[in-house]
Design an enzyme around this catalytic site. Structure first.
Site, PDB file in Angstrom:
ATOM      1  N   ASP A 200      30.560  42.114  -3.065  1.00  0.00           N
ATOM      2  CA  ASP A 200      31.930  42.331  -3.519  1.00  0.00           C
ATOM      3  C   ASP A 200      32.441  41.036  -4.162  1.00  0.00           C
ATOM      4  O   ASP A 200      31.873  39.965  -3.940  1.00  0.00           O
ATOM      5  CB  ASP A 200      32.796  42.705  -2.309  1.00  0.00           C
ATOM      6  CG  ASP A 200      34.027  43.505  -2.712  1.00  0.00           C
ATOM      7  OD1 ASP A 200      34.169  43.818  -3.908  1.00  0.00           O
ATOM      8  OD2 ASP A 200      34.837  43.813  -1.827  1.00  0.00           O
TER       9      ASP A 200
ATOM     10  N   THR B  52      36.740  43.068  -9.801  1.00  0.00           N
ATOM     11  CA  THR B  52      37.930  43.528 -10.512  1.00  0.00           C
ATOM     12  C   THR B  52      38.006  42.848 -11.887  1.00  0.00           C
ATOM     13  O   THR B  52      38.828  43.203 -12.705  1.00  0.00           O
ATOM     14  CB  THR B  52      39.209  43.160  -9.723  1.00  0.00           C
ATOM     15  OG1 THR B  52      39.144  41.773  -9.389  1.00  0.00           O
ATOM     16  CG2 THR B  52      39.323  43.977  -8.456  1.00  0.00           C
TER      17      THR B  52
END
Ligand code: ADE
Length: 337
Positions: free
Chosen positions: A108, A157
């Site tokens: 992540d 992101t």
């Protein structure tokens, strides 16, 4: 609970009870699901691990959940880590040497991987080898370790922050989009059933509209609305109950929080509606640039309240209208202060 809790950037604890554990439970992102299933089936037919996958897009849209589904479908274990958690070369070596053949490593916040770690990943991703440098200076030696074949699923992101050599090592790259309102409604109905919360159709719609087209936000609001209804003995949840709970959460009908409103108001009242650089917006609102970019701005762009130009952010007519600020005064706003 403060309004920020609804969206807290660090809050990555996905509620396990609500997380889909099978493909048919995962609502939306149809194109990505199809592509991933083809990737998996083809790899299984060849008896190989799947290629490395990069998932990017705004927070809370289900990147981690998708990665779990891939791991499950491959019938392997998935190790979970994050870019900043791998601090040293040795941390990465420890993770990779313990991978099982065909296993999945989920990373992540891939845009926050340290440079040295990223460079070690290149040969690991390409040829399942790890170059380890022992010692320093002229006597330093490189040894090459052979690793089990494995798959990296990286999520970020901010795909733009990944270096191109890193990006080019992923065999499949997918951008997750905001969900459609009807999909969010289905997610809320599914979650309400799992939580055994009775929520009528109007209330589902009300929660969906306030969910920023984001499942994580939808589930979190649903849980807080359920709490509110329980405490006030107001079940089943109706539209009026949902609206009251949203007011307590300081979330408006279209999902704006106080921070969103402060960001828009700062752009309008202090900078004449823009264009204004993000750093100035951050300074005026006492928020971090990264928080604005990651947490608040994507939705404001999506609903057309903000637009981006080379000179900075601009508040649009829709934003003025939503905040009740006359748009024709736009050119004067900056001069008033
Ligand atoms: N919970 C979070 N994301 C979801 C999704 N895409 N489908 C169903 N439930 C979810």
């Amino acid at each position: 609970m403060s309004s920020g809790d609804v969206l807290k950037k660090d809050d990555v604890t996905l509620d396990l009870a609500l997380r889909p554990s099978r493909w048919d439970e995962y609502i939306g992102q149809e194109k990505i699901k199809n592509n991933l299933r083809i990737l998996i089936e083809a790899a299984q037919k060849r008896g190989e691990p799947i290629e490395h996958v990069l998932l990017y897009g705004p927070a809370g849209l289900g990147k981690t959940t998708l990665a779990h589904l891939v791991g499950r479908e491959m019938g392997t274990t998935m190790k979970v880590t994050s870019g900043p958690a791998i601090e040293k070369a040795g941390d990465l070596a420890a993770i990779l040497t313990n991978m099982e053949e065909g296993g999945v490593l989920f990373i992540d916040e891939a845009h926050r991987i340290h440079k040295v770690v990223e460079e070690m990943l290149y040969p690991a991703m390409e040829s399942s080898t790890l170059d380890i440098i022992l010692g320093k200076g002229p006597s330093a030696k490189t040894i090459q370790l052979h690793l089990p074949r494995f798959t990296i699923i990286a999520a970020t992101t901010r795909a733009g922050l990944l270096s191109s050599p890193f990006r080019s090592r992923f065999g499949a790259t997918h951008r997750l989009d905001f969900y459609r309102e009807e999909e969010i409604e289905r997610i809320i109905r599914r979650s309400a059933a799992l939580l055994k919360a009775r929520v009528n159709d109007d209330a589902v719609k009300t929660i969906a509209r306030a969910s920023r087209f984001t499942p994580r936000v939808a589930n979190r609001i649903l849980k807080r609305v359920r709490d509110y209804a329980q405490v006030h003995n107001m079940t089943p949840v109706t539209r009026a109950v949902a609206q009251k709970a949203l007011a307590v959460l300081e979330v408006d009908a279209i999902g704006l929080e106080t921070t969103d409103v402060r960001i828009l108001e700062a752009i309008i009242t202090k900078y004449g509606g823009g264009p204004v650089g993000l750093k100035s917006v951050a300074a005026s609102t006492s928020e971090e640039v990264e928080t604005i970019e990651d947490v608040y701005e994507p939705y404001l762009l999506q609903i057309g309240f903000l637009s981006r130009s080379p000179k900075g952010r601009i508040a649009t007519k829709h934003a003025y209208e939503h905040l009740g600020i006359p748009y024709h005064d736009k050119d004067k706003q900056g001069l008033l202060l």
